[in-house]
Scaffold this motif. Structure first.
Motif, PDB file in Angstrom:
ATOM      1  N   LEU A  11       0.846  -1.187   0.000  1.00 47.10           N
ATOM      2  CA  LEU A  11       0.000   0.000   0.000  1.00 47.10           C
ATOM      3  C   LEU A  11       0.885   1.242   0.000  1.00 47.10           C
ATOM      4  CD1 LEU A  11      -2.761   1.424   0.383  1.00 47.10           C
ATOM      5  CD2 LEU A  11      -2.440   1.119   2.854  1.00 47.10           C
ATOM      6  N   ALA A  40      -6.707  -5.096 -12.647  1.00 44.72           N
ATOM      7  CA  ALA A  40      -7.522  -4.443 -11.628  1.00 44.72           C
ATOM      8  C   ALA A  40      -8.855  -5.173 -11.518  1.00 44.72           C
ATOM      9  CB  ALA A  40      -7.729  -2.984 -11.989  1.00 44.72           C
ATOM     10  N   PRO A  88      -3.751   6.335  -8.161  1.00 38.66           N
ATOM     11  CA  PRO A  88      -4.764   5.339  -7.764  1.00 38.66           C
ATOM     12  C   PRO A  88      -5.138   4.385  -8.897  1.00 38.66           C
ATOM     13  CG  PRO A  88      -5.302   7.477  -6.841  1.00 38.66           C
ATOM     14  CD  PRO A  88      -4.122   7.700  -7.739  1.00 38.66           C
ATOM     15  N   THR A  91      -3.576   0.887  -9.144  1.00 42.24           N
ATOM     16  CA  THR A  91      -3.963  -0.178  -8.229  1.00 42.24           C
ATOM     17  C   THR A  91      -4.382  -1.423  -8.999  1.00 42.24           C
ATOM     18  OG1 THR A  91      -4.680   1.348  -6.502  1.00 42.24           O
ATOM     19  CG2 THR A  91      -5.643  -0.861  -6.468  1.00 42.24           C
ATOM     20  N   GLN A 120      -0.060  -7.715  -4.971  1.00 40.33           N
ATOM     21  CA  GLN A 120      -1.037  -6.638  -4.946  1.00 40.33           C
ATOM     22  C   GLN A 120      -0.352  -5.293  -4.744  1.00 40.33           C
ATOM     23  OE1 GLN A 120      -4.623  -6.679  -5.164  1.00 40.33           O
ATOM     24  NE2 GLN A 120      -4.316  -4.452  -5.258  1.00 40.33           N
ATOM     25  N   THR A 122      -1.594  -1.363  -4.120  1.00 38.36           N
ATOM     26  CA  THR A 122      -2.731  -0.498  -3.840  1.00 38.36           C
ATOM     27  C   THR A 122      -2.222   0.922  -3.629  1.00 38.36           C
ATOM     28  OG1 THR A 122      -3.917  -2.309  -2.769  1.00 38.36           O
ATOM     29  CG2 THR A 122      -4.706  -0.074  -2.339  1.00 38.36           C
ATOM     30  N   VAL A 123      -2.764   1.848  -4.412  1.00 39.96           N
ATOM     31  CA  VAL A 123      -2.364   3.239  -4.333  1.00 39.96           C
ATOM     32  C   VAL A 123      -3.552   4.044  -3.800  1.00 39.96           C
ATOM     33  CG1 VAL A 123      -1.417   5.215  -5.550  1.00 39.96           C
ATOM     34  CG2 VAL A 123      -0.844   2.891  -6.301  1.00 39.96           C
ATOM     35  N   SER A 124      -3.365   4.664  -2.661  1.00 42.41           N
ATOM     36  CA  SER A 124      -4.442   5.446  -2.043  1.00 42.41           C
ATOM     37  C   SER A 124      -4.349   6.899  -2.480  1.00 42.41           C
ATOM     38  CB  SER A 124      -4.363   5.347  -0.525  1.00 42.41           C
ATOM     39  OG  SER A 124      -3.155   5.904  -0.062  1.00 42.41           O
TER      40      SER A 124
END
Length: 125
Positions: A11, A40, A88, A91, A120, A122-124
């Motif tokens: 993340l 995705a 994002p 992701t 995985q 994940t880009v917030s």
């Protein structure tokens, strides 16, 4: 036969960086073109980047050009995907793949013969 294992996902906040690794066992990288794909949720698997050892060339998807860098260490049988300025939209589950070097470097999934299990990212926002 080639076994591929990805690592390095996680993340990260938008604008951040990650480096993915793909370790291979079996035949050496010099026998294969190596690629990274991503998938995705609800979307098809898409090409990200590839490297061809025989001619030392690299190819990138337009969406990641100038942000991602594919590289590798042939002696260690490891390839990397350095990802900068993450968004994002990046992701996804990222997959490493190997395709016979006797063929041209492929930007489609069926051009590859071996796949890892994925990692995985994940880009917030």
């Amino acid at each position: 036969q080639v076994q591929l294992v990805e690592s390095g996902g996680g993340l990260v906040q938008a604008g951040g960086s990650l480096r993915l690794s793909c370790a291979a066992s079996g035949r050496t990288f010099s026998s294969y073109n190596m690629g990274w794909f991503r998938q995705a949720p609800g979307k098809e698997r898409e090409f990200v980047a590839a490297i061809g050892w025989r001619i030392g060339s690299t190819i990138y998807a337009d969406s990641v050009k100038d942000r991602f860098t594919i590289s590798g260490d042939n002696a260690k049988n490891i390839i990397y995907l350095r990802m900068d300025s993450l968004k994002p939209d990046d992701t996804a589950v990222y997959y490493c793949a190997a395709g016979a070097a006797i063929r041209p470097i492929a930007t489609i999934a069926r051009g590859y013969d071996y796949w890892g299990q994925g990692t995985q990212v994940t880009v917030s926002s």
